[in-house]
Design a protein around this motif. Structure first.
Motif, PDB file in Angstrom:
ATOM      1  N   PRO A 161      -6.949   4.873   6.146  1.00 21.66           N
ATOM      2  CA  PRO A 161      -5.885   5.498   5.347  1.00 21.66           C
ATOM      3  C   PRO A 161      -5.957   5.145   3.870  1.00 21.66           C
ATOM      4  O   PRO A 161      -5.606   5.964   3.020  1.00 21.66           O
ATOM      5  N   LEU A 162      -6.408   3.935   3.556  1.00 24.39           N
ATOM      6  CA  LEU A 162      -6.492   3.555   2.152  1.00 24.39           C
ATOM      7  C   LEU A 162      -7.503   4.420   1.411  1.00 24.39           C
ATOM      8  O   LEU A 162      -7.259   4.851   0.277  1.00 24.39           O
ATOM      9  N   LEU A 163      -8.641   4.721   2.026  1.00 25.41           N
ATOM     10  CA  LEU A 163      -9.644   5.568   1.374  1.00 25.41           C
ATOM     11  C   LEU A 163      -9.088   6.976   1.149  1.00 25.41           C
ATOM     12  O   LEU A 163      -9.325   7.591   0.095  1.00 25.41           O
ATOM     13  N   ASP A 164      -8.334   7.494   2.110  1.00 27.81           N
ATOM     14  CA  ASP A 164      -7.729   8.809   1.943  1.00 27.81           C
ATOM     15  C   ASP A 164      -6.801   8.839   0.730  1.00 27.81           C
ATOM     16  O   ASP A 164      -6.766   9.819  -0.023  1.00 27.81           O
ATOM     17  N   VAL A 165      -6.044   7.786   0.537  1.00 26.07           N
ATOM     18  CA  VAL A 165      -5.123   7.729  -0.595  1.00 26.07           C
ATOM     19  C   VAL A 165      -5.889   7.592  -1.903  1.00 26.07           C
ATOM     20  O   VAL A 165      -5.604   8.291  -2.884  1.00 26.07           O
ATOM     21  N   LEU A 166      -6.893   6.712  -1.923  1.00 26.04           N
ATOM     22  CA  LEU A 166      -7.642   6.508  -3.162  1.00 26.04           C
ATOM     23  C   LEU A 166      -8.397   7.767  -3.581  1.00 26.04           C
ATOM     24  O   LEU A 166      -8.532   8.051  -4.777  1.00 26.04           O
ATOM     25  N   GLN A 167      -8.895   8.519  -2.627  1.00 28.22           N
ATOM     26  CA  GLN A 167      -9.608   9.761  -2.949  1.00 28.22           C
ATOM     27  C   GLN A 167      -8.665  10.967  -3.006  1.00 28.22           C
ATOM     28  O   GLN A 167      -9.114  12.099  -3.111  1.00 28.22           O
ATOM     29  N   ARG A 168      -7.355  10.665  -2.910  1.00 27.88           N
ATOM     30  CA  ARG A 168      -6.294  11.659  -3.089  1.00 27.88           C
ATOM     31  C   ARG A 168      -6.377  12.799  -2.066  1.00 27.88           C
ATOM     32  O   ARG A 168      -5.958  13.932  -2.325  1.00 27.88           O
ATOM     33  N   ARG A 169      -6.937  12.497  -0.905  1.00 27.55           N
ATOM     34  CA  ARG A 169      -6.950  13.487   0.175  1.00 27.55           C
ATOM     35  C   ARG A 169      -5.594  13.534   0.874  1.00 27.55           C
ATOM     36  O   ARG A 169      -5.248  14.529   1.495  1.00 27.55           O
ATOM     37  N   LYS A 170      -4.869  12.413   0.794  1.00 28.90           N
ATOM     38  CA  LYS A 170      -3.544  12.347   1.413  1.00 28.90           C
ATOM     39  C   LYS A 170      -2.602  11.602   0.487  1.00 28.90           C
ATOM     40  O   LYS A 170      -3.008  10.712  -0.264  1.00 28.90           O
ATOM     41  N   LYS A 171      -1.336  11.975   0.566  1.00 23.54           N
ATOM     42  CA  LYS A 171      -0.291  11.239  -0.110  1.00 23.54           C
ATOM     43  C   LYS A 171       0.568  10.591   0.971  1.00 23.54           C
ATOM     44  O   LYS A 171       1.169  11.290   1.781  1.00 23.54           O
ATOM     45  N   ARG A 172       0.577   9.309   0.993  1.00 21.40           N
ATOM     46  CA  ARG A 172       1.391   8.597   1.984  1.00 21.40           C
ATOM     47  C   ARG A 172       1.709   7.214   1.450  1.00 21.40           C
ATOM     48  O   ARG A 172       1.003   6.688   0.589  1.00 21.40           O
ATOM     49  N   ARG A 173       2.783   6.682   1.931  1.00 21.19           N
ATOM     50  CA  ARG A 173       3.151   5.316   1.563  1.00 21.19           C
ATOM     51  C   ARG A 173       2.369   4.360   2.452  1.00 21.19           C
ATOM     52  O   ARG A 173       2.414   4.471   3.680  1.00 21.19           O
ATOM     53  N   LEU A 174       1.629   3.468   1.830  1.00 23.61           N
ATOM     54  CA  LEU A 174       0.826   2.518   2.597  1.00 23.61           C
ATOM     55  C   LEU A 174       1.722   1.428   3.165  1.00 23.61           C
ATOM     56  O   LEU A 174       2.471   0.781   2.439  1.00 23.61           O
ATOM     57  N   GLY A 175       1.632   1.228   4.480  1.00 21.83           N
ATOM     58  CA  GLY A 175       2.523   0.294   5.152  1.00 21.83           C
ATOM     59  C   GLY A 175       2.085  -1.153   5.028  1.00 21.83           C
ATOM     60  O   GLY A 175       1.317  -1.529   4.148  1.00 21.83           O
ATOM     61  N   TYR A 176       2.563  -1.953   5.954  1.00 25.76           N
ATOM     62  CA  TYR A 176       2.320  -3.395   5.966  1.00 25.76           C
ATOM     63  C   TYR A 176       0.848  -3.695   5.751  1.00 25.76           C
ATOM     64  O   TYR A 176      -0.039  -3.038   6.288  1.00 25.76           O
ATOM     65  N   ARG A 177       0.572  -4.710   4.929  1.00 26.28           N
ATOM     66  CA  ARG A 177      -0.815  -5.116   4.696  1.00 26.28           C
ATOM     67  C   ARG A 177      -0.865  -6.608   4.403  1.00 26.28           C
ATOM     68  O   ARG A 177       0.102  -7.188   3.901  1.00 26.28           O
ATOM     69  N   HIS A 178      -1.996  -7.216   4.745  1.00 29.95           N
ATOM     70  CA  HIS A 178      -2.211  -8.614   4.378  1.00 29.95           C
ATOM     71  C   HIS A 178      -3.668  -8.820   4.036  1.00 29.95           C
ATOM     72  O   HIS A 178      -4.545  -8.031   4.427  1.00 29.95           O
TER      73      HIS A 178
END
Length: 365
Positions: A161-178
């Protein structure tokens, strides 16, 4: 300064149910820094009825929002609380309004909202001894929080999902991360923190890689020294933690916990363990020494008394009942439990009493 550790960034999957790997990063910049001084805030405890005299130094102050029947619903914490002023409550002359200065506890709401029909807050100390009640709480001129600490994760191979957001293929709020630090074998070395991704750009470290800018709490510089001792896996020599102060020893227990699953299985009941007490000059040192007594160099057996109680339930290297021979115990007797003005760690006698109550036979050597 760029740090010579690898890192793995984890987040939620598309269904927000399981963790998945979002990125492997070659290095981090500005991860280690002295944390900002904690923000001290002022609060008014309104309409207080204390069970005894009002102490000037409260230490950890626990506020428990009460329901209409006076039952506690949850807990909210103020650390290093000190009373600044007391005065008679204008609405009830039998009660007091008290101004305290304190540090708001981490990982909790900014303010403990009262529920409808609540009768106020119960007050307790660090050992859950009741101090009294107050009818309401107000923050005085809320203090500004320090600006967020920025860290750059460099040379990140991004996926999911992070790659999708960075390449602007998807707009979504990224959830919990560590974020995990990795050892030389690419295995988890220790938890590094909980980053919030705020920016990204292509990395100069290679095609298809990204540099991520995140906001997260910095780690004290001593953490880097500790991680280097764990880079090759579990240390082979005992007492490597002894060179550090109490803050460093507490951070030593993070990698020790993360490597627990690779330690030897529980020894049978009746086993005798030997604790090297030469360096037990503080509470964190006791937990480091206890972990190595049970599980060898780099061993873990709890980082608090509650953690030790959990470890005694099994799968942490020992089976009750067992014997613990505490060598050079006089070091701990001299050093532990010296009371500061507010909260203090467990003293030598309290540690002994706890271990014996849990069913451990203690031999002082």
């Amino acid at each position: 300064m760029t740090q010579d550790f690898g890192f793995a960034l984890w987040g939620e999957d598309e269904d927000h149910e399981d963790e998945q790997l979002w990125a492997l990063c070659e290095a981090a910049e500005n991860l280690f820094a002295d944390p900002p001084a904690p923000v001290r805030r002022r609060y008014e405890l309104l309409g207080c009825a204390f069970e005894g005299d009002v102490p000037s130094a409260l230490g950890l102050l626990v506020l428990k929002p009460l329901d209409k029947n006076g039952e506690a619903q949850w807990e909210w914490y103020l650390k290093d609380a000190r009373v600044l002023t007391t005065r008679v409550c204008a609405r009830d002359l039998s009660r007091l309004d008290v101004t305290v200065e304190a540090v708001r506890g981490d990982e909790q709401p900014d303010y403990p909202e009262r529920r409808a029909l609540s009768v106020g807050f119960g007050l307790a100390d660090a050992e859950d001894r009741p101090l009294g009640q107050c009818r309401d709480l107000a923050e005085v001129l809320p203090a500004e929080d320090p600006p967020p600490h920025s860290v750059r994760l460099l040379g990140c191979a991004v996926q999911g999902p992070l790659l999708d957001v960075l390449q602007r293929r998807k707009k979504r709020r990224l959830g919990y991360r560590h974020l995990d630090a990795l050892d030389a074998a690419g295995e988890r070395l220790a938890l590094a923190g909980y980053p919030d991704i705020v920016d990204w750009q292509p990395s100069a470290r290679g095609p298809g890689l990204y540099d991520l800018t995140v906001h997260m709490d910095p780690l004290p510089p001593v953490t880097a020294d500790i991680w280097r001792l764990w880079q090759g896996g579990i240390p082979e020599r005992p007492n490597l933690w002894a060179r550090f102060d109490e803050l460093g020893r507490d951070h030593w227990l993070g990698p020790a916990l993360d490597h627990r699953q690779w330690q030897r299985p529980d020894r049978p009941a009746g086993t005798t363990f030997h604790l090297d007490g030469r360096h037990v000059t503080d509470e964190a040192g006791f937990f480091c020494a206890l972990g190595e007594a049970i599980n060898g160099p780099g061993g873990y057996f709890g980082r608090s008394l509650d953690g030790v109680a959990d470890a005694l339930c099994g799968r942490f290297g020992a089976t009750l009942p067992f014997t613990l021979v505490w060598h050079d115990h006089e070091v701990a007797r001299r050093c532990l439990g010296v009371p500061p003005l507010t909260w203090r760690p467990a003293g030598f006698g309290e540690l002994l009493a706890f271990l014996r109550e849990e069913g451990i036979e203690i031999v002082l050597a």
